[in-house]
Design a protein around this motif. Structure first.
Motif, PDB file in Angstrom:
ATOM      1  N   GLU A 202      96.114 -52.804  21.506  1.00  0.00           N
ATOM      2  CA  GLU A 202      94.876 -53.521  21.263  1.00  0.00           C
ATOM      3  C   GLU A 202      94.068 -52.793  20.187  1.00  0.00           C
TER       4      GLU A 202
ATOM      5  N   SER B 277      96.903 -49.106  28.995  1.00  0.00           N
ATOM      6  CA  SER B 277      96.727 -49.795  27.712  1.00  0.00           C
ATOM      7  C   SER B 277      96.570 -48.748  26.620  1.00  0.00           C
TER       8      SER B 277
ATOM      9  N   LEU C  46     102.908 -46.549  23.747  1.00  0.00           N
ATOM     10  CA  LEU C  46     102.903 -47.693  24.656  1.00  0.00           C
ATOM     11  C   LEU C  46     104.299 -47.918  25.235  1.00  0.00           C
TER      12      LEU C  46
ATOM     13  N   TYR D 275      94.962 -48.342  22.634  1.00  0.00           N
ATOM     14  CA  TYR D 275      94.076 -48.951  21.646  1.00  0.00           C
ATOM     15  C   TYR D 275      94.075 -48.116  20.364  1.00  0.00           C
TER      16      TYR D 275
ATOM     17  N   ASN E  98     102.327 -52.174  32.291  1.00  0.00           N
ATOM     18  CA  ASN E  98     101.188 -52.025  31.397  1.00  0.00           C
ATOM     19  C   ASN E  98     100.192 -53.144  31.654  1.00  0.00           C
ATOM     20  N   HIS E  99      98.926 -52.804  31.518  1.00  0.00           N
ATOM     21  CA  HIS E  99      97.897 -53.826  31.655  1.00  0.00           C
ATOM     22  C   HIS E  99      97.950 -54.785  30.472  1.00  0.00           C
ATOM     23  N   LYS E 100      98.238 -54.259  29.297  1.00  0.00           N
ATOM     24  CA  LYS E 100      98.384 -55.063  28.086  1.00  0.00           C
ATOM     25  C   LYS E 100      99.767 -54.806  27.503  1.00  0.00           C
TER      26      LYS E 100
END
Length: 482
Positions: A395, A317, A380, A319, A389-391
């Motif tokens: 984020e 992820s 990303l 951020y 990817n987890h997200k």
């Protein structure tokens, strides 16, 4: 005589007491160890003391030196002095006044040191001095490289045997990531395999024009500055971060990935790495981005390994900072967890939740949010190409480590879940670490290629590509006539 003796006894007792106090090192700090290391980001000196105490930095010129005075201190018995390394030619100690220890660093050039005091809790304190600049590895690599085999990142037009104007050329002999320097691809074999005489039918399509040659890729020139990529290995020292089921510590994994990313960055012409920490030390969160800014970083990337109660959670992820709330409950929880590192490390936590502080923080970061978002999207994207990817999207949350990065795009990368037994093993695998680093670098390279800062190799490449495109003749007609 009796009267004179009564005065003499208290005087003698007082004198004996003063001598005893002078000999007692109970309140004095003890300098236990001196270490010097040279790496790709500069030269680093560590002075280990038994406790926190005062110190004074005294820069001296002609020749260049840095003296560090420690009042009320003494050297440990048998203390050895380190040898020359990087920008430090020699280390000496002395005593300018009784009770004060002076450590003198003889320097190879005029470089300002960046001091940082690190509290080691029960183990004492460490004063870290950093001289930004290139270590001896760069100069050695340039000296050993033959002039006729100068890489594409070396300075053009320089005298034979002369060192390039920029230290990035020293690392250009290493193979950069494929995405960072795509070479020209020739379509000749395909054309040879499919080449056929043109049909006599006028309505048949004419053979396609041969592909245009790729635009020239300029080399690093004198006056170009390298783009500095600040790499922050999360946690460290007495803050181990998360633990995997097999006992792997997050602070060890993040340092290994950060070092690998720095190696790949330094192997890419036009880029230069700066590590906020290159050893197992604790650095307060607010100082990490500030150290990057002091080293003129163009982008800030904090490396972490995620953890969750769900052992099946996996993936990476990315951020970025948000001063107006988190994008998800998971992002808010993660920011709270990462922000607690200062509490674990023993640093003083500053409460910044009042309205005025929030508004000021928002104002200083507002102009930088878009750049952080763009850079994070590219990173990303690079991670997506090497695994799930987890997200799926970037984020946002109020990460303390990103709050002081108002002068550069900044992001926090959760590389994988250390709480997942399978991903814990992968995080300790050097091959997987290289893959993660290559994916992050791919995103950084794409970001700077699309938004090249002036005065850099990326800007020169963009200008060369634009000029080559302007010189392309216009092709028209079915038969490719011009």
């Amino acid at each position: 005589m009796r009267l004179r003796g009564s005065h003499r006894k208290p005087a003698i007792a007082a004198a004996i007491g003063l001598v005893a106090l002078a000999l007692l090192p109970v309140k004095a700090s003890e300098i236990r160890q001196l270490r010097i290391e040279a790496g790709p980001t500069g030269t680093r000196a560590e002075l280990h003391l038994d406790k926190v105490g005062e110190y004074r930095l005294i820069p001296l010129s002609n020749p260049e030196r840095l003296a560090v005075d420690f009042p009320d201190s003494h050297l440990a018995r048998g203390l050895g002095l380190p040898g020359a390394a990087g920008l430090v030619k020699a280390v000496r100690t002395g005593q300018p006044v009784p009770g004060t220890v002076r450590v003198v660093f003889d320097l190879a050039g005029k470089v300002k040191a960046i001091p940082t005091t690190l509290d080691g809790a029960a183990s004492g304190a460490v004063l870290v001095l950093e001289w930004p600049g290139d270590g001896p590895a760069a100069a050695q690599a340039v000296a050993s490289a033959p002039a006729s085999a100068a890489p594409s990142g070396s300075a053009a037009g320089s005298a034979p045997g002369a060192a390039p104007s920029d230290p990035i050329a020293a690392f250009a002999q290493h193979a950069p990531p494929a995405s960072a320097n795509p070479g020209p691809t020739s379509a000749a074999p395909v054309l040879a395999a499919t080449s056929m005489p043109a049909p006599a039918d006028d309505d048949a399509p004419a053979p396609a024009d041969p592909p245009l040659p790729p635009p020239p890729r300029p080399a690093l020139q004198a006056g170009m500055r390298p783009l500095v990529v600040a790499i922050d290995a999360g946690h460290g020292g007495q803050d181990p971060g998360a633990h995997g089921p097999g006992g792997t510590r997050e602070k060890d994994v993040t340092l290994a990935i950060a070092r690998e990313l720095a190696r790949q960055v330094n192997a890419t012409p036009g880029l230069k790495a700066y590590l906020t920490r290159d050893s197992d030390v604790f650095i307060p969160l607010e100082y990490r981005a500030r150290r990057a800014s002091a080293n003129k970083a163009d982008i800030f990337i904090s490396i972490h390994a995620d953890a969750a109660e769900n052992r099946g959670a996996r993936g990476s992820s990315v951020y970025i900072l948000s001063t107006r709330g988190a994008s998800s409950q998971r992002a808010r929880w993660l920011a709270d967890k990462e922000n607690a590192a200062d509490v674990i490390g023993g640093a003083r936590v500053r409460v910044a939740d009042n309205t005025l502080t929030s508004v000021l923080l928002d104002l200083t970061q507002s102009g930088n949010m878009k750049a952080s978002e763009d850079a994070a999207q590219h990173v990303l994207g690079g991670l997506k190409r090497v695994g799930n990817n987890h997200k799926p999207d970037i984020e946002r949350a109020n990460f303390a480590v990103l709050r002081t990065s108002d002068k550069m795009p900044a992001m926090l990368v959760e590389t994988a879940f250390i709480s997942n037994p399978e991903e814990e093993k992968r995080l300790t695998d050097p091959a997987f670490q290289r893959t993660l680093a290559r994916a992050i670098l791919d995103g950084v390279d794409t970001y700077f290629s699309r938004q090249p800062p002036p005065g850099t190799l990326y800007a020169a490449r963009a200008q060369a590509a634009q000029s080559a495109q302007a010189d392309v003749p216009v092709r028209s007609g079915i038969g490719g006539s011009r």
